[in-house]
Design an enzyme around this catalytic site. Structure first.
Site, PDB file in Angstrom:
ATOM      1  N   HIS A 118       0.836  -1.200   0.000  1.00 61.50           N
ATOM      2  CA  HIS A 118       0.000   0.000   0.000  1.00 61.50           C
ATOM      3  C   HIS A 118       0.872   1.251   0.000  1.00 61.50           C
ATOM      4  CE1 HIS A 118       0.794   0.710   4.221  1.00 61.50           C
ATOM      5  NE2 HIS A 118       0.335  -0.476   4.556  1.00 61.50           N
ATOM      6  N   HIS A 121       4.070   1.510   2.130  1.00 61.29           N
ATOM      7  CA  HIS A 121       5.234   0.785   1.609  1.00 61.29           C
ATOM      8  C   HIS A 121       5.832   1.541   0.425  1.00 61.29           C
ATOM      9  CE1 HIS A 121       2.548  -2.648   3.121  1.00 61.29           C
ATOM     10  NE2 HIS A 121       3.426  -2.365   4.071  1.00 61.29           N
ATOM     11  N   CYS A 134       1.637  -9.370  20.283  1.00 63.24           N
ATOM     12  CA  CYS A 134       0.778  -8.830  19.231  1.00 63.24           C
ATOM     13  C   CYS A 134       1.313  -9.336  17.894  1.00 63.24           C
ATOM     14  CB  CYS A 134       0.767  -7.300  19.246  1.00 63.24           C
ATOM     15  SG  CYS A 134      -0.068  -6.626  17.783  1.00 63.24           S
ATOM     16  N   CYS A 142       2.218  -6.588  15.307  1.00 65.46           N
ATOM     17  CA  CYS A 142       3.537  -5.953  15.515  1.00 65.46           C
ATOM     18  C   CYS A 142       4.656  -6.975  15.474  1.00 65.46           C
ATOM     19  CB  CYS A 142       3.612  -5.265  16.873  1.00 65.46           C
ATOM     20  SG  CYS A 142       2.470  -3.919  17.124  1.00 65.46           S
ATOM     21  N   CYS A 150      -3.894  -3.612  21.359  1.00 69.26           N
ATOM     22  CA  CYS A 150      -2.762  -2.914  20.747  1.00 69.26           C
ATOM     23  C   CYS A 150      -3.319  -1.703  20.005  1.00 69.26           C
ATOM     24  CB  CYS A 150      -2.043  -3.847  19.766  1.00 69.26           C
ATOM     25  SG  CYS A 150      -0.997  -2.962  18.601  1.00 69.26           S
ATOM     26  N   HIS A 184      -3.036  -1.924  16.068  1.00 73.20           N
ATOM     27  CA  HIS A 184      -3.782  -2.950  15.326  1.00 73.20           C
ATOM     28  C   HIS A 184      -5.204  -3.179  15.825  1.00 73.20           C
ATOM     29  CE1 HIS A 184       0.464  -3.724  14.329  1.00 73.20           C
ATOM     30  NE2 HIS A 184      -0.060  -3.842  13.128  1.00 73.20           N
ATOM     31  N   LYS A 240      -2.950   5.236  11.003  1.00 75.64           N
ATOM     32  CA  LYS A 240      -1.896   4.694  10.153  1.00 75.64           C
ATOM     33  C   LYS A 240      -2.515   3.812   9.073  1.00 75.64           C
ATOM     34  CE  LYS A 240       1.680   1.165  10.284  1.00 75.64           C
ATOM     35  NZ  LYS A 240       2.378   0.148  11.039  1.00 75.64           N
ATOM     36  N   LYS A 299      -2.885  -2.706   6.380  1.00 78.71           N
ATOM     37  CA  LYS A 299      -3.764  -3.805   5.955  1.00 78.71           C
ATOM     38  C   LYS A 299      -4.549  -4.321   7.153  1.00 78.71           C
ATOM     39  CE  LYS A 299      -4.832  -7.950   3.912  1.00 78.71           C
ATOM     40  NZ  LYS A 299      -3.928  -9.086   3.868  1.00 78.71           N
TER      41      LYS A 299
HETATM   42  N1  MSP Z   1       8.990  -6.385   8.300  1.00 78.89           N
HETATM   43  C1  MSP Z   1       9.116  -5.268   9.157  1.00 78.89           C
HETATM   44  C2  MSP Z   1      10.416  -4.523   8.911  1.00 78.89           C
HETATM   45  C3  MSP Z   1      11.640  -5.334   9.059  1.00 78.89           C
HETATM   46  S1  MSP Z   1      13.082  -4.430   8.642  1.00 78.89           S
HETATM   47  C4  MSP Z   1      14.353  -5.392   9.107  1.00 78.89           C
HETATM   48  C5  MSP Z   1       7.944  -4.325   8.928  1.00 78.89           C
HETATM   49  N2  MSP Z   1       7.288  -4.469   7.793  1.00 78.89           N
HETATM   50  S2  MSP Z   1       6.029  -3.581   7.353  1.00 78.89           S
HETATM   51  O1  MSP Z   1       5.669  -4.050   6.052  1.00 78.89           O
HETATM   52  O2  MSP Z   1       5.039  -3.605   8.346  1.00 78.89           O
HETATM   53  O3  MSP Z   1       6.547  -2.119   7.272  1.00 78.89           O
HETATM   54  C6  MSP Z   1       7.641  -1.809   6.438  1.00 78.89           C
HETATM   55  C7  MSP Z   1       7.874  -0.322   6.412  1.00 78.89           C
HETATM   56  O4  MSP Z   1       6.736   0.306   5.857  1.00 78.89           O
HETATM   57  C8  MSP Z   1       8.106   0.268   7.822  1.00 78.89           C
HETATM   58  O5  MSP Z   1       9.130   1.237   7.792  1.00 78.89           O
HETATM   59  C9  MSP Z   1       6.806   0.951   8.104  1.00 78.89           C
HETATM   60  O6  MSP Z   1       6.966   2.084   8.923  1.00 78.89           O
HETATM   61  C10 MSP Z   1       6.396   1.358   6.695  1.00 78.89           C
HETATM   62  N3  MSP Z   1       4.979   1.581   6.672  1.00 78.89           N
HETATM   63  C11 MSP Z   1       3.967   0.687   6.841  1.00 78.89           C
HETATM   64  N4  MSP Z   1       2.799   1.362   6.873  1.00 78.89           N
HETATM   65  C12 MSP Z   1       3.055   2.688   6.748  1.00 78.89           C
HETATM   66  C13 MSP Z   1       2.294   3.826   6.591  1.00 78.89           C
HETATM   67  N5  MSP Z   1       0.996   3.823   6.662  1.00 78.89           N
HETATM   68  N6  MSP Z   1       2.948   4.981   6.295  1.00 78.89           N
HETATM   69  C14 MSP Z   1       4.300   5.060   6.080  1.00 78.89           C
HETATM   70  N7  MSP Z   1       5.037   4.007   6.234  1.00 78.89           N
HETATM   71  C15 MSP Z   1       4.481   2.859   6.738  1.00 78.89           C
HETATM   72  O7  MSP Z   1       7.711  -3.498   9.781  1.00 78.89           O
END
Ligand code: MSP
Length: 474
Positions: A19, A22, A128, A131, A145, A148, A299, A302
């Protein structure tokens, strides 16, 4: 020898479809990677997917798919997203990669163990899954949490621990002295105050029966590594740590910059440095902590169910316009909103009527009046741009470009070279040549942000040809 620059994104949980959040992480890191390449540095840019842990396992079960097939499909979605965003990464790592990643994670565990920092213990806590982390009672609101909106699960089991407590002072000192720089300042203060109270040891494995998806603990086939232990190691396994060929590791480690979101600060600014210190490896130089993209005041996630798919925007407006929006409308150091309305407004104001229109106007005059292409001096003469980009403040850097572009518009309106050409063609040519040279600065400055548009503008300048509208009106 050129300076090296190693920049990473976090690896994305494969459970979700990609999304906006990412996409933001990838684009932000990519813009920084491209900026450093422009400076002539030897850049290595890493991204990838985090495919172990309970979250991924449950998602594959819910999808009713074989886990390997599920992960392959999900990883492909992230790879495709990165590509459609124009990401210039040098490697896309998957933590299920047995050749590259498993040896690295295994070697890391063995190293921590040799350092005497892995021990067996019993743990009871609230976990959680969203997380992939244990939670304290005080972190919960109504037993849930906050990120979530789910109740964590009570887990009691025997597993291995990592002696993170031992490294709290050392990490704190490194951050205070700026050896490990955490930006912005507010995030640095947040982690320092967390470190003030010391750090607890971390539960570092789970029984295989509870967590079959992951890397086995070396020497104990009944346990699987904790997903964060395995995931963080991607930053070095990708460079060959543990798999024999460590040329890239020697060349690129320590990382010059980890780009992360604020929700994973503690893992990167406490757990990861602790692991590296225990393993005798250098600490990363800098961690850039960006804010979150919000939707409906929360935030985008998903798990929360309020996601916007970047694909829709990429298809309608194209890659450059999408990247521009993220750079121009979202300050990396704060939370930002993504709304359809804001997107259209920015697209029309700054691209259709802004840079796009300006470039067409200038090149129309240049191709009609000038006898040969303008010779371009490679320097970017936009006040504030370079300094801002050096600080990873892409928001201010692109705003400097928009301001500069507005200033050129003003100059055209004031000096009216298109009228002047009829009475004083020499003077008009002089003005237009200057405008072209300023446009070249804009093109150069937007290379890291809008690479395709930069290329198109630069080609038109080189050939002295007119430009079709870069950004069609929508
Ligand atoms: N898998 C772990 C990271 C491991 S790194 C050794 C993780 N994955 S995640 O898919 O949940 O998030 C990956 C990145 O995307 C994180 O930096 C997270 O902050 C970012 N984002 C996820 N949702 C976000 C938003 N809504 N806005 C901006 N960035 C966000 O955490």
């Amino acid at each position: 020898m050129p300076k090296k620059f190693y920049v990473t994104t976090p690896i994305f949980y494969a459970n979700a479809s990609p999304h906006m959040g990412h996409a933001y992480a990838i684009v932000l890191a990519d813009m920084i990677a491209r900026f450093h390449r422009e400076k002539g540095e030897d850049v290595y840019f890493l991204t990838g997917t985090d495919e172990h842990g309970i979250k991924n396992l449950r998602s594959s079960e819910n999808a009713g798919k074989d886990v390997i097939q599920f992960l392959d499909e999900q990883a492909e979605k992230f790879r495709a997203l990165a590509e459609s965003l124009g990401s210039s990464h040098d490697q896309f790592i998957r933590t299920t990669d047995k050749k590259i990643h498993y040896p690295g994670a295994t070697a890391m565990w063995e190293k921590l163990s040799t350092s005497g920092d892995i021990y067996k213990g019993e743990y009871e806590g609230l976990y959680c899954v969203g997380c992939e982390n244990f939670k304290m009672e005080k972190d919960l609101v109504d037993g849930k949490c906050q990120d979530h909106n789910t109740e964590p699960e009570r887990i009691r089991q025997e597993n291995y621990f990592f002696r993170l407590s031992k490294y709290a002072d050392c990490i704190k000192e490194a951050i205070e002295k700026g050896e490990l720089s955490v930006i912005p300042e507010s995030r640095k203060n947040e982690i320092l105050s967390m470190l003030e109270g010391g750090l607890e040891d971390v539960s570092f494995s789970r029984p295989v029966k509870d967590l079959p998806l992951g890397i086995p603990v070396p020497g104990d086939a009944t346990q699987t590594m904790y997903v964060w232990c395995d995931a963080l190691t991607n930053y070095i396994s990708a460079l060959g740590y543990g798999s024999g060929d460590d040329q890239n590791l020697k060349k690129f480690w320590p990382a010059d910059l980890h780009v992360i979101g604020k929700d994973i600060l503690r893992f990167h600014a406490a757990l990861w440095p602790g692991m590296l210190l225990s393993a005798g490896l250098a600490l990363p130089k800098e961690i850039l902590v960006h804010g979150l993209i919000m939707s409906d005041g929360r935030k985008m996630s998903k798990t929360i169910g309020n996601v916007i798919d970047p694909k829709d925007y990429l298809e309608t407006y194209g890659m450059d316009a999408f990247r521009f929006y993220l750079a121009h409308e979202i300050n990396p150091f704060e939370d930002g909103n993504f709304t359809d309305e804001k997107f259209k407004e920015a697209y029309n104001a700054y691209l259709v009527n802004g840079i796009g229109n300006l470039a067409s106007r200038i090149m129309k005059m240049a191709s009609s009046y000038l006898l040969e292409p303008v010779r371009i001096n490679e320097e970017i003469k936009i006040p504030g741009y370079l300094e801002a980009f050096e600080r990873h403040d892409i928001f201010s850097a692109i705003h400097a470009v928009s301001d500069f572009s507005a200033e050129l518009d003003r100059i055209i309106t004031e000096k009216t070279p298109f009228k002047l050409y009829k009475t004083d063609p020499e003077k008009a040519r002089e003005i237009v040549s200057e405008l072209v040279s300023s446009l070249a600065s804009i093109a150069r400055a937007i290379r890291p942000i809008m690479p395709t548009s930069a290329f198109v503008i630069e080609s038109a300048i080189k050939e002295n040809t007119a430009l079709p509208p870069l950004f069609p009106r929508k």
